[in-house]
Motif scaffolding. Structure first.
Motif, mmCIF file in Angstrom:
data_model
loop_
_atom_site.group_PDB
_atom_site.id
_atom_site.type_symbol
_atom_site.label_atom_id
_atom_site.label_comp_id
_atom_site.label_asym_id
_atom_site.label_seq_id
_atom_site.Cartn_x
_atom_site.Cartn_y
_atom_site.Cartn_z
ATOM 1 N N SER A 158 0.837 -1.195 0.000
ATOM 2 C CA SER A 158 0.000 0.000 0.000
ATOM 3 C C SER A 158 0.875 1.249 0.000
ATOM 4 O O SER A 158 1.825 1.345 0.762
ATOM 5 N N GLY A 159 0.526 2.214 -0.858
ATOM 6 C CA GLY A 159 1.287 3.446 -0.939
ATOM 7 C C GLY A 159 2.413 3.307 -1.945
ATOM 8 O O GLY A 159 2.403 2.436 -2.819
ATOM 9 N N THR A 174 2.343 3.549 -7.141
ATOM 10 C CA THR A 174 1.475 3.441 -5.974
ATOM 11 C C THR A 174 0.730 2.108 -5.994
ATOM 12 O O THR A 174 0.261 1.670 -7.047
ATOM 13 N N VAL A 176 -2.400 -0.201 -4.011
ATOM 14 C CA VAL A 176 -3.578 -0.173 -3.147
ATOM 15 C C VAL A 176 -4.040 -1.606 -2.951
ATOM 16 O O VAL A 176 -4.281 -2.328 -3.931
ATOM 17 N N GLU A 177 -4.119 -2.036 -1.698
ATOM 18 C CA GLU A 177 -4.546 -3.392 -1.342
ATOM 19 C C GLU A 177 -3.794 -4.462 -2.131
ATOM 20 O O GLU A 177 -4.366 -5.435 -2.608
ATOM 21 N N ASP A 181 -1.701 0.675 -8.772
ATOM 22 C CA ASP A 181 -2.794 1.628 -8.916
ATOM 23 C C ASP A 181 -2.265 2.918 -9.536
ATOM 24 O O ASP A 181 -1.323 3.509 -9.023
#
Length: 189
Positions: A158-159, A174, A176-177, A181
């Motif tokens: 994440s991030g 980046t 996400v989960e 992303d």
């Protein structure tokens, strides 16, 4: 030997009508404690064995595991390290029954803080933990050659992060989960 009405029994030293010094206690459920006592409480070094064969060897304070100790569970997992109020808390190493290991910080029986988790297959995560999950900054290296370095949130990538696949291709961007992303910078090997 003093025997209580529930069948528990104590054999050892007494002071002013209280268990003090070394003694052995058989609980009503057949668990045992052998070790030091102070004012009727397990205090100092002792060995506590449950009916299922689990065993704790180490320091006690006010009747609870507290300080350095070793706990061997009935499933053969082993924890060596610091306990506070009966829980893994502080620095310690856990060898899980499946062969995985964790060495690092614990808080209230959960991996929390900095630590290294090594799976039996050779995969390794080194970084931050919170509530038994990878959480914060870390590096995951899989034995297949895949690597991820970056942020984690509750066990998922994440991030900002960098993923390198087994062919050496880098993906920077980046997550996400656990999934890429948005825009990514891709660099071939």
């Amino acid at each position: 030997v003093f025997v209580w009405s529930d069948g528990s029994r104590y054999s050892g030293t007494w002071l002013d009508g209280k268990r003090n010094g070394y003694g052995e206690y058989l609980f009503a459920d057949s668990a045992t404690y052998k070790g030091e006592w102070l004012n009727n409480m397990c205090e100092g070094y002792g060995v506590y064995t449950t009916t299922d064969g689990s065993q704790y060897k180490g320091l006690f304070k006010s009747g609870k595991w507290h300080g350095e100790g070793c706990y061997i569970a009935s499933d053969s997992s082993v924890y060596e390290g610091t306990f506070v109020d009966g829980m893994r808390h502080g620095e310690g190493t856990m060898l899980f029954s499946n062969g995985d290991t964790y060495k690092g910080s614990w808080e209230n029986n959960k991996r929390s803080g900095k630590g290294v988790y090594t799976w039996l297959n050779g995969d390794v995560y080194e970084g931050d933990w919170k509530n038994d999950a990878m959480h914060g900054a870390g590096v995951l290296r899989l034995n297949s050659g895949i690597e991820y370095k970056g942020g984690y949130l509750e066990g998922n990538e994440s991030g900002a992060g960098v993923a390198i696949d087994k062919d050496g291709v880098r993906y920077e961007g980046t997550f996400v989960e656990g999934l890429r992303d948005g825009k990514f910078l891709v660099k071939d090997a």
